[in-house]
Write a protein that holds these residues in place. Structure first.
Motif, short mmCIF file in Angstrom:
data_model
loop_
_atom_site.label_atom_id
_atom_site.label_comp_id
_atom_site.label_asym_id
_atom_site.label_seq_id
_atom_site.Cartn_x
_atom_site.Cartn_y
_atom_site.Cartn_z
N ALA A 83 -4.07 -0.15 -4.97
CA ALA A 83 -5.41 0.40 -5.19
C ALA A 83 -6.17 -0.41 -6.24
O ALA A 83 -7.39 -0.65 -6.10
CB ALA A 83 -5.31 1.86 -5.62
N SER A 84 -5.47 -0.85 -7.27
CA SER A 84 -6.15 -1.64 -8.30
C SER A 84 -6.56 -3.01 -7.75
O SER A 84 -7.63 -3.54 -8.10
CB SER A 84 -5.25 -1.80 -9.52
N LYS B 81 3.88 0.62 -3.50
CA LYS B 81 3.32 0.41 -4.84
C LYS B 81 1.83 0.68 -4.78
O LYS B 81 0.99 -0.20 -4.99
CB LYS B 81 3.59 -1.03 -5.31
N ASN B 82 1.51 1.94 -4.53
CA ASN B 82 0.12 2.27 -4.22
C ASN B 82 -0.82 2.08 -5.40
O ASN B 82 -1.99 1.70 -5.21
CB ASN B 82 0.01 3.69 -3.68
N ASP B 83 -0.35 2.33 -6.61
CA ASP B 83 -1.21 2.12 -7.78
C ASP B 83 -1.63 0.66 -7.88
O ASP B 83 -2.80 0.35 -8.15
CB ASP B 83 -0.49 2.55 -9.06
N LEU B 84 -0.67 -0.25 -7.68
CA LEU B 84 -0.97 -1.68 -7.72
C LEU B 84 -1.91 -2.04 -6.58
O LEU B 84 -2.90 -2.77 -6.78
CB LEU B 84 0.33 -2.48 -7.62
N ASP C 4 -5.06 4.54 0.55
CA ASP C 4 -4.03 5.54 0.28
C ASP C 4 -2.76 5.23 1.06
O ASP C 4 -2.81 4.59 2.12
CB ASP C 4 -4.52 6.94 0.66
N ARG D 244 0.83 -1.21 0.00
CA ARG D 244 0.00 0.00 0.00
C ARG D 244 0.86 1.26 0.00
O ARG D 244 0.53 2.25 -0.67
CB ARG D 244 -0.92 -0.04 1.22
#
Length: 650
Positions: free
Chosen positions: A284-285, A279-282, A305, A276
């Protein structure tokens, strides 16, 4: 006593303790020693063996979590793996606790008793002596129990360092009960002999753990004590545990307070928190993927977030997870220590972990050292303290995470005892933290469990209608997490609680549990489990984990490993072999037979390093040849699964 007695010989110290007990007109020597790492094994072994070989001496040991390296496994293949690893991990000279070995095997002599309030999981299951002498006590109540039992001696491992020619001492891994015991005995006017045994490699930690020399009545400074510290090996995390950890990680609020335990579920939570953050984009997805088609629980703010304010750690047990959270810039919220005023990012009462973790603790300097403060269990596990107002202010947005074995449909949890009364582990501090979560503002208790266990080859639900020995009563129910989701139970009616738990139950058991709830008038007769919750099957977890593995999420060893690359693969293979070998399923029996009679093409060449490690390149006996085939088949299956991003999918 202003100046402690100092012994350079552990044997002389043992002589002194027996003489001390006799001089105080005690007909037995009653010794308390900390749980986990803080035990002075050499001294305890001398006390035990002398009493064992002299029936006129009476000895009682009060403790918890007696740790020894694991014994050779049942399967010869497992022994081929574990014996070399055992020597590397703990050394050839590790002083195993003799009383623990004898008590677990039911061999304690009549003049010796061992009382533990917390067992290493499953270690005491077959021991009538340990089961009969088990003391079910909340962690915060142990000191009162010792006082009532008239325990007069505490022995524990300690750390020492010299600054400008002055020796400084630390209770290091275990200030948890020793500090509270010293205060209680002094307040009540009763003598407590505190014995510190120096270990050169035990990390020196500050906070309340740092004490003056006069705190001790006896110090043992024996140069022969230099064995390796007991370090836990880091084991692989399964997809099921990763799924549970991923759900739980969404419940952790930024600028909050975190308590976690030890084991693969806790490691899975930490791994997802790091995902989290880094690699927040990963992350969140994957959050969107795991909730696809499912309503998110009402009344809970799910988080995805990264941490901008960070977390503050408050945990009875400090483990590797906190090291990783600090390194990755997550454990960064500081509070003012109520005694010293120091900026503190982590308060703990005892620690236990890997070799890397101990090395990290020894390396701390400056603010990294000052900000990790060891303390007493009465402060960490509770709020009813002279500094209660300060403690409440420190504990902002708390999330107290614990694991349990089973949860009833009415929201009670069994975490330590089987239905037949046999104790698996103990209450420890779990009840403390669950109760505290209801006392603090914006606080939540999170109980994690695997929805299913395998018992003699059969799948059985860990969400059940009832259980005879609850650790957490239903009136303290809060959040429960399984691999299938999150159930928010706080403030819910019995019917709402049942519905929420059925939604995160494995679908194989939903109908039976629904029938029981209706039969007992706790669920409407026409209730139907929603369609979105009827696909709670293992393949659903495997499909989700598949989506993360190629992108750097959910690996078996995300927080490091004590194994070589060959051993990591072997560990996964042996886990698979043991599961198949102990299963009663016809499909698994057929699989084992096929492994014996089929050799995968080019497998010996592909896994030559693994065969060398297991000394199975060219076995001479029939059993060795069979083991070689079984191993190669299991490793080949894992490699194929790994290529398909389905490693450990089963």
């Amino acid at each position: 006593m202003d100046t402690p007695k100092v012994f350079n010989s552990t044997s002389e110290a043992a002589d002194y303790l027996f003489a001390y007990a006799k001089s105080n007109q005690q007909d037995e020597i009653r010794v308390a020693t900390p749980l986990g790492l803080g035990k002075p094994n050499n001294l305890l072994n001398l006390l035990y063996l002398r009493a064992k070989h002299n029936p006129s001496l009476r000895l009682t040991i009060y403790t918890a979590l007696s740790l020894n390296p694991p014994s050779p496994r049942k399967f010869r293949l497992s022994r081929r793996f574990s014996d070399p690893f055992r020597k590397r991990q703990w050394g050839n000279d590790y002083p195993e606790l003799e009383y623990a070995k004898d008590s677990q095997q039911g061999r304690l002599p009549e003049n010796i008793r061992v009382h533990e309030f917390y067992f290493q999981a499953g270690a005491a299951l077959q021991s009538e002596q340990l089961q009969r002498n088990y003391q079910s006590i909340n962690y915060t109540h142990v000191v009162d129990s010792l006082f009532r039992l008239d325990v007069r001696i505490v022995v524990q491992l300690i750390s020492r360092k010299s600054t400008s020619g002055v020796s400084l001492y630390s209770l290091s891994s275990n200030p948890d009960l020793t500090l509270d015991a010293a205060d209680l005995y002094k307040k009540k006017g009763k003598t407590l002999l505190i014995v510190g045994v120096i270990h050169p490699d035990l990390p020196f930690l500050g906070g309340e753990a740092e004490v003056e020399e006069k705190f001790f009545d006896v110090i043992v400074d024996d140069s022969a004590i230099k064995h390796q510290l007991f370090a836990l090996p880091r084991l692989p995390i399964s997809p099921i545990d990763h799924s549970i950890g991923f759900f739980a990680s969404q419940l952790i609020a930024d600028e909050g307070t975190l308590q976690i335990g030890i084991g693969s579920l806790s490691d899975a939570v930490v791994s997802s928190l790091i995902l989290r953050q880094k690699k927040n984009d990963l992350y969140a997805s994957l959050v969107e993927t795991i909730w696809q088609g499912c309503p998110r629980p009402l009344g809970i703010d799910l988080e995805k977030d990264p941490f901008s304010h960070g977390l503050y750690g408050l945990s009875e047990m400090i483990t590797d997870g906190f090291m990783h959270l600090r390194r990755e810039g997550i454990l960064t919220r500081h509070v003012k220590d109520e005694k010293s005023g120091s900026e503190t990012y982590l308060h703990g009462a005892f620690f236990l972990g890997s070799k890397e973790f101990y090395s990290w603790l020894r390396s701390l300097t400056g603010q990294e050292f000052e900000g990790l403060r060891m303390s007493r269990i009465s402060k960490v596990n509770d709020i009813y303290d002279p500094n209660e107002v300060v403690l409440r202010a420190q504990r902002k947005n708390p999330r107290f995470l614990n694991t349990c074995m089973q949860v009833t449909l009415l929201g009670g949890a069994a975490s330590d005892t089987l239905e037949d009364g046999r104790v698996i582990s103990g209450v420890g501090g779990q009840y403390n933290f669950v109760a505290m979560s209801h006392e603090l503002q914006d606080s939540r208790s999170i109980l994690m469990l695997r929805s299913v266990r395998e018992d003699q080859g059969k799948r059985r639900s860990n969400i059940v209608w009832s259980h005879g020995h609850l650790t957490i009563p239903r009136h303290l129910r809060d959040i429960v997490v399984t691999e299938y989701g999150i159930a928010d139970l706080r403030g819910k009616t019995d019917e709402e609680t049942i519905c929420a738990l059925l939604n995160i139950t494995d679908s194989e058991f939903q109908n039976e549990l629904t029938h029981l709830a209706k039969k007992n008038h706790k669920l409407a007769a026409d209730y139907q489990i929603p369609e979105w919750a009827r696909n709670n099957i293992p393949q659903k977890i495997a499909n989700f984990i598949e989506k993360g593995i190629p992108r750097g999420a959910f690996s078996p060893f995300p927080l490091g490993s004590d194994f070589t690359p060959e051993e990591e693969l072997l560990a996964l293979g042996l886990e698979r072999i043991e599961r198949v070998a102990t299963s009663s399923k016809f499909s698994d029996k057929f699989k084992m037979a096929s492994w014996i009679f089929h050799l995968p093409r080019h497998a010996a060449k592909k896994f030559s390093k693994e065969l060398n490690r297991m000394e199975l390149q060219k076995p001479q006996d029939l059993m060795g040849k069979i083991e070689r085939r079984i191993l190669l088949n299991a490793l080949n299956e894992i490699k194929i699964a790994s290529k398909n991003s389905k490693i450990l999918a089963e």
